[in-house]
Design a protein around this motif. Structure first.
Motif, PDB file in Angstrom:
ATOM      1  N   ASP A  15      12.779  -0.519  28.849  1.00 24.25           N
ATOM      2  CA  ASP A  15      14.156  -0.252  28.347  1.00 24.25           C
ATOM      3  C   ASP A  15      15.137  -1.447  28.384  1.00 24.25           C
ATOM      4  N   ASP A 115      19.006   5.466  19.931  1.00 23.91           N
ATOM      5  CA  ASP A 115      19.207   6.760  21.020  1.00 23.91           C
ATOM      6  C   ASP A 115      19.161   6.408  22.497  1.00 23.91           C
ATOM      7  N   VAL A 116      20.312   6.177  22.698  1.00 26.01           N
ATOM      8  CA  VAL A 116      20.421   5.906  24.343  1.00 26.01           C
ATOM      9  C   VAL A 116      20.375   7.354  24.889  1.00 26.01           C
ATOM     10  N   LYS A 117      19.331   7.669  25.606  1.00 22.58           N
ATOM     11  CA  LYS A 117      19.417   8.970  26.426  1.00 22.58           C
ATOM     12  C   LYS A 117      20.201   9.177  27.388  1.00 22.58           C
ATOM     13  N   ASP A 140      18.692   4.421  29.890  1.00 18.89           N
ATOM     14  CA  ASP A 140      17.188   5.163  29.366  1.00 18.89           C
ATOM     15  C   ASP A 140      17.089   5.259  27.959  1.00 18.89           C
ATOM     16  N   LEU A 141      16.106   4.600  27.143  1.00 13.76           N
ATOM     17  CA  LEU A 141      16.122   4.731  25.805  1.00 13.76           C
ATOM     18  C   LEU A 141      14.996   5.693  25.454  1.00 13.76           C
TER      19      LEU A 141
END
Lengths: 141, 475
Positions: A15, A115-117, A140-141
């Motif tokens: 990450d 997309d960064v979760k 978290d990616l």
């Protein structure tokens, strides 16, 4: 850290993380917020067409930081809205008030690159080092 | 950091309880000497195993599967079980992408049937599968329907005509996990989930069309209805923004609640509450709801894949082989120290791998054990394994595991070379973001062959077959 304020990414396992700094606490909140948005859209133009207000309270500084950055993710993924400018005022205890300027995501001119979760609590730091404030979070990616 | 791990055998290494104060059980890592040397050098993933061993109520070992790598809270590849009723449940032990998982579809076509159609198929799939961030192309569902999705999971999609009863029976939990509490899912999470059903997402999520290119165990392959040269489709996706928001919401609540329960942990990302507490129960209900959303999502994606394939290939039965969750917490019964215990098993980047004979398996797989789907990276292969002995609370690896961080991949790899390499390997790639392609390049991942070999060596799984990618659709 040649600039007096800013934000850069660092590697964390598979990450990535964000490291922000600035002379005032407000600066690191603003820099980390804009750094996160930039990590998602990489330098795309965002017009400050609409203003939004955010108020937050948290049990401690790191939680306030994590929640604050979570607001950026919600604006983008939940509201389909891209922040471009931000002004933060840190309040009593662990609270802040912010104004964010930006625009609705337009698929014609905006492109979501990553997309960064989520913004995690893992290793999150908010501290004063000499004359400057520093903030660190892992994404978290 | 000097790591003095105890070697139990070629593939089992133990972190002794005395490694750090607060460890309640030892750590146990399924790995070989060479991979362990890399882990020791990096250090953080092993530290995270030791941290997980501090969770109140933990039993047995804090396990790590052969694809272990650094995460936050629990490492990726981590498996921990806590004893009911008061053991800890932690959102950080499940991860943000709740029920991120893999589904495998078998098609009636063979490699030669698609000879001149790979490119058309890639285009059609890319058109049919909304990818990238946000809700572009997602199903528009009403609020009331969303609550039904959260309770019914894949069954909701089948009810809407997007699949069959047979699809449901070929899925972990039959795609509908009991215990969902839609009221425990925040409005924010629902807002994010509202329009994203049937979308792939970005990052490591994908739809791949693959060909069975090597069979190691004929009998197990036959039971799954798979043969050499057969075309299959693998779907890797999860609960999208809804699941991410559930994890964020509850991690925050757990950080606040820990003080009330007198819980101290070495990493706040492991924050949790006793499963019997109001916070624990509420998180569990919200997590199950998000897990069901993910199963519904993979069912809608299945429907879209079927439509795209039929558009290019004409009519043909496309069957679900199996569907696994690899980020989830479940209430399971396991024997620990000779005693049968009811446990909350957290698997984060780990797949349940039930051994043959287990009552939770559908009849067709009961004899051989549960299929374990292990996606590799987009340029190499993926594997189908089956559960073997049931060690590690019946768990196994979930993928190749990253070798390079996204940042390193971006710095070290050239985009054109990655595309050229894939083209040379005969892979049709369609991706929403070229940046993601670079970060998800084959070189960024560990060798999946090695991970699977270690899993077999440790007796966690038996290798059944290998799949080679032909079309890759990425967010």
């Amino acid at each position: 850290m040649s600039e007096s304020k800013g934000c850069r990414t660092f590697d964390h396992g598979g990450d990535a993380g964000l490291f922000a700094w600035g002379p005032r606490l407000e600066d690191v909140f603003e820099q980390a917020f804009l750094g996160l948005v930039d990590y998602i859209v990489e330098g795309q133009q965002v017009r400050p067409q609409e203003e939004r207000s955010i108020r937050l309270e948290a049990p401690d500084g790191e939680s306030l930081l994590v929640e604050w950055l979570g607001e950026a993710l919600f604006l983008i993924d939940g509201e389909g809205w891209l922040p471009g400018r931000v002004k933060v005022k840190v309040g009593e205890g662990f609270s802040l008030e912010a104004k964010v300027w930006g625009e609705a995501i337009d698929p014609e001119c905006h492109w979501i690159i990553r997309d960064v979760k989520a913004v995690t609590y893992h290793g999150s730091k908010l501290l004063r080092e000499g004359d400057a404030w520093q903030a660190k979070v892992v994404l978290d990616l | 950091m000097v790591w003095d791990l105890e070697k139990l055998d070629e593939y089992r290494w133990q972190i002794p309880r005395g490694y750090k104060p607060g460890m309640l059980v030892p750590g146990l890592i399924f790995i070989d000497g060479e991979e362990l040397a890399n882990l020791k050098e990096e250090g953080q993933a092993l530290e995270q195993v030791a941290n997980a061993a501090c969770l109140p109520g933990i039993v047995g070992f804090a396990y790590a599967m052969p694809d272990i790598h650094t995460g936050y809270g629990l490492p990726i590849g981590g498996v921990v079980a806590t004893k009911l009723p008061d053991g800890l449940i932690t959102p950080g032990g499940v991860g943000y992408d709740i029920n991120c998982g893999v589904r495998l579809l078998a098609t009636p076509w063979r490699e030669e049937d698609l000879e001149d159609k790979w490119s058309d198929l890639a285009d059609e799939l890319y058109r049919a599968i909304p990818s990238g961030l946000g809700d572009k192309g997602g199903l528009k569902i009403a609020q009331g329907d969303l609550d039904r999705v959260l309770c019914q999971g894949a069954a909701w999609a089948v009810e809407q005509g997007m699949g069959s009863q047979e699809d449901l029976s070929m899925s972990e939990e039959e795609g509908e996990m009991a215990g969902a509490d839609p009221d425990a899912v925040s409005q924010r999470a629902k807002k994010r989930g509202q329009g994203q059903l049937g979308t792939l997402g970005s990052g490591n999520h994908f739809v791949e069309v693959q060909v069975v290119d090597r069979i190691y165990r004929e009998e197990e392959a036959r039971v799954m209805g798979l043969s050499q040269g057969q075309v299959v489709v693998m779907i890797h996706s999860g609960s999208r923004g809804l699941g991410h928001q559930v994890c964020s919401d509850y991690t925050r609540r757990m950080v606040e609640a820990m003080g009330r329960y007198g819980i101290k942990l070495p990493d706040r990302q492991l924050a949790g509450a006793p499963l019997s507490s109001p916070e624990g129960k509420r998180y569990f209900g919200a997590m199950v709801a998000a897990a069901n959303y993910a199963w519904a999502n993979r069912q809608v994606l299945t429907h879209r894949v079927r439509e795209a394939l039929r558009q290019v290939m004409g009519h043909g039965e496309i069957r679900v082989v199996w569907d696994v969750a690899h980020n989830i917490a479940k209430i399971e019964e396991h024997i620990v120290g000779g005693e049968e215990l009811k446990l909350c098993v957290h698997r984060k980047g780990a797949t349940r791998a039930l051994p043959g004979g287990h009552s939770l398996l559908p009849e067709v797989y009961r004899g051989m054990g549960q299929p374990v789907l292990v996606p590799g990276d987009m340029g190499s292969g993926s594997y189908v394994l089956v559960g073997n002995r049931g060690e590690g609370f019946a768990s196994a690896c979930h993928g190749a595991g990253r070798r390079l961080s996204r940042g390193e991949a971006k710095r070290l790899l050239q985009r054109d070379e990655v595309f050229a390499e894939l083209a040379e390997a005969g892979v049709e790639l369609r991706a929403a973001s070229r940046q993601v392609v670079l970060e998800e390049a084959p070189t960024a991942y560990k060798d999946v062959d090695e991970v699977v070999r270690i899993s077999e060596g440790a007796g966690l799984t038996r290798q059944v077959l290998r799949l080679a990618p032909r079309c890759v659709i990425k967010g």
